[in-house]
Design a protein around this motif. Structure first.
Motif, mmCIF file in Angstrom:
data_model
loop_
_atom_site.group_PDB
_atom_site.id
_atom_site.type_symbol
_atom_site.label_atom_id
_atom_site.label_comp_id
_atom_site.label_asym_id
_atom_site.label_seq_id
_atom_site.Cartn_x
_atom_site.Cartn_y
_atom_site.Cartn_z
ATOM 1 N N VAL A 321 -62.038 30.423 -17.458
ATOM 2 C CA VAL A 321 -62.096 30.186 -18.906
ATOM 3 C C VAL A 321 -61.500 31.389 -19.626
ATOM 4 O O VAL A 321 -61.829 32.541 -19.304
ATOM 5 C CB VAL A 321 -63.548 29.960 -19.371
ATOM 6 N N ARG A 322 -60.643 31.106 -20.606
ATOM 7 C CA ARG A 322 -60.079 32.174 -21.432
ATOM 8 C C ARG A 322 -60.400 31.862 -22.885
ATOM 9 O O ARG A 322 -60.200 30.733 -23.354
ATOM 10 C CB ARG A 322 -58.571 32.265 -21.237
ATOM 11 N N LEU A 323 -60.873 32.858 -23.600
ATOM 12 C CA LEU A 323 -61.249 32.707 -25.009
ATOM 13 C C LEU A 323 -60.542 33.788 -25.812
ATOM 14 O O LEU A 323 -60.605 34.958 -25.457
ATOM 15 C CB LEU A 323 -62.770 32.842 -25.166
ATOM 16 N N SER A 361 -58.640 26.997 -21.754
ATOM 17 C CA SER A 361 -58.736 28.093 -22.717
ATOM 18 C C SER A 361 -58.964 27.540 -24.105
ATOM 19 O O SER A 361 -58.609 26.390 -24.401
ATOM 20 C CB SER A 361 -57.456 28.933 -22.702
ATOM 21 N N ASP A 363 -58.275 28.973 -28.074
ATOM 22 C CA ASP A 363 -57.641 30.000 -28.895
ATOM 23 C C ASP A 363 -57.828 29.646 -30.367
ATOM 24 O O ASP A 363 -57.732 28.469 -30.757
ATOM 25 C CB ASP A 363 -56.146 30.094 -28.600
ATOM 26 N N ASP A 377 -55.678 23.063 -21.200
ATOM 27 C CA ASP A 377 -56.143 23.021 -19.818
ATOM 28 C C ASP A 377 -54.940 22.902 -18.893
ATOM 29 O O ASP A 377 -53.816 22.677 -19.334
ATOM 30 C CB ASP A 377 -57.121 21.854 -19.602
#
Length: 464
Positions: A321-323, A361, A363, A377
């Motif tokens: 997971v990227r935030l 992710s 953003d 994704d």
């Protein structure tokens, strides 16, 4: 009402016709009688000069025959005995001696009935000797009533025409009043039967037009309220998908066994029931403003909060997971529950429609007059993005209700923004949500479709 109005108009017109026609007919009859006797008096006066000169029977006979009434044998002259001479009778007398003597006694014109029909005018005339002669003019009944029957027929025809005309006018007026009322009643019955498209044409008298306008406004409000209730039921049902997703993912780690299979079957059954509720309650309608006056939230805070929930599930499935972009406050004109529901819908789709271990992710970008939320994704992607955006309107396909993206779209459009699907940098699907910050596009149903908000979004896309 229509026939009551016709009956009232018929009664009133009939009374008016009788009140005027009967006296007028009697006046016509009296005028005909006066005309006949006035003519008889003029004819009697023509023999007066002769009587003042002579009472000679031969001369009087010639004078009588020279008149119109004498030639018609309707004039008689009664001369009394003068001195030694005998009374003189010229012409055929019909009134009788008593009537003649009575006229001679009172000295003025009289009328007498004639046996067999008709009347006689007896006109006294003074002679040179001072005696009184009586001139008799016969007036037949046909002359007394001449033109009276025609007058009565004309009056009856005019009265009948007035009655028929008034009834026709009353019928048309009644129809003009009754038909709008009947249409209003029919529409009310149809609306009561559940046909929500029932409306009333706004025609007719002013009062009925006002009633039609009020009915149509009420029907529109009923439709809107029902649509809002169905939409609320669908939204609340869809929010159950988030805990159901967690349950489904957790049941996958239970391993094999009867209890695990029963748990998984129960979760699948519950998910199917929720889908049924969503499809039943879902009804297409325009986006209604999801944002109340003064409502709003910090997008960064909401996204961090929801990612804390989904990160635990991602860790269980081995998803990376990227935030990004949530390290500072980003205020948006969307209520916190609505934004949370939209995020859960997008992230739930990632977990539901991509294999385990697929990274994703979230953003957040602040573009000045808009905030952009990207959910990406590395899954297989969406073959037909436009069809996926339409699923909220035309029903679910491939096992999806299609309401998740519709919830996201309505949240975005309530601020003047929109939603787009595309290919993400991770190789899968990218859901791009534009949330407008221009307050002029807020505050009412359909505000998200304002032209200014749309143009602002296109400028933002050019900078993104």
């Amino acid at each position: 009402m229509r026939w009551a109005l016709v009956k009232v108009c018929l009664a009133v017109t009939a009374m008016v016709v009788v009140a005027f026609a009967v006296p007028l007919g009697l006046v016509v009859q009296e005028m005909a009688s006066d005309r006949a006797f006035s003519n008889a008096e003029r004819q009697a006066a023509t023999i007066g000069p002769t009587l003042s000169i002579t009472t000679d029977p031969v001369q009087l006979q010639k004078a009588v025959e020279s008149t119109q009434m004498g030639a018609a044998r309707r004039m008689a002259v009664h001369v009394p005995a003068i001195g030694d001479s005998a009374p003189v009778e010229i012409g055929r007398g019909r009134a009788g001696e008593h009537a003649v003597a009575e006229t001679r006694r009172i000295g003025r014109a009289t009328t007498a009935s004639v046996p067999g029909g008709g009347s006689a005018l007896l006109q006294p005339t003074a002679l040179g000797s001072g005696d009184i002669a009586v001139v008799e003019i016969f007036v037949p009944e046909s002359e007394v009533s001449n033109g009276v029957a025609t007058a009565w027929v004309v009056l009856a025809g005019v009265g009948l025409a007035l009655i028929v005309g008034s009834v026709a006018v009353a019928d048309r007026l009644g129809a003009r009043l009754v038909r709008p009322a009947e249409r209003l009643a029919d529409a009310a019955h149809r609306l009561g039967e559940g046909r929500l498209g029932a409306r009333v044409p706004e025609v007719g008298p002013k009062e009925l037009r006002s009633a039609a306008v009020a009915f149509n406004a009420m029907a529109d409000q009923v439709v809107q309220l029902l649509a809002n209730e169905r939409e609320l039921a669908a939204d609340l049902s869809h929010r159950l998908r988030t805990p159901l997703t967690v349950l489904r993912l957790n049941t996958a780690s239970l391993g094999d066994g009867a209890a695990a299979e029963q748990t998984r079957a129960a979760v699948e059954q519950l998910e199917r029931e929720v889908d049924t509720i969503i499809r039943t309650a879902r009804e297409q309608r325009p986006a209604t403003g999801l944002v109340g006056a003064g409502a709003g939230c910090d997008a960064s805070e909401v996204i961090r909060d929801r990612m804390d929930f989904w990160s635990a599930l991602a860790e269980d499935e081995g998803r990376e997971v990227r935030l990004a972009g949530v390290d500072r406050t980003v205020r948006i004109p969307v209520a916190r529950p609505e934004l949370a529901a939209a995020l859960d819908a997008m992230l739930g789709n990632v977990f539901r429609h991509t294999p385990e271990g697929t990274p994703f992710s979230v953003d957040v970008h602040d573009a000045g007059d808009a905030v952009i939320v990207l959910v990406s994704d590395a899954g297989p992607g969406i073959a037909d993005p436009e069809a996926a955006l339409r699923r909220g309107n035309d029903g679910g396909r491939d096992g999806s209700t299609g309401l998740g993206l519709d919830i996201v779209r309505r949240v975005a459009e309530s601020t003047g923004g929109d939603v787009r699907l595309g290919r993400s940098v991770l190789g899968g699907t990218e859901v791009r949500v534009w949330i407008g910050l221009d307050g002029r596009t807020l505050g009412g149903p359909g505000g998200g479709r304002a032209g200014r908000g749309r143009r602002g979004n296109r400028r933002n896309r050019g900078r993104a």
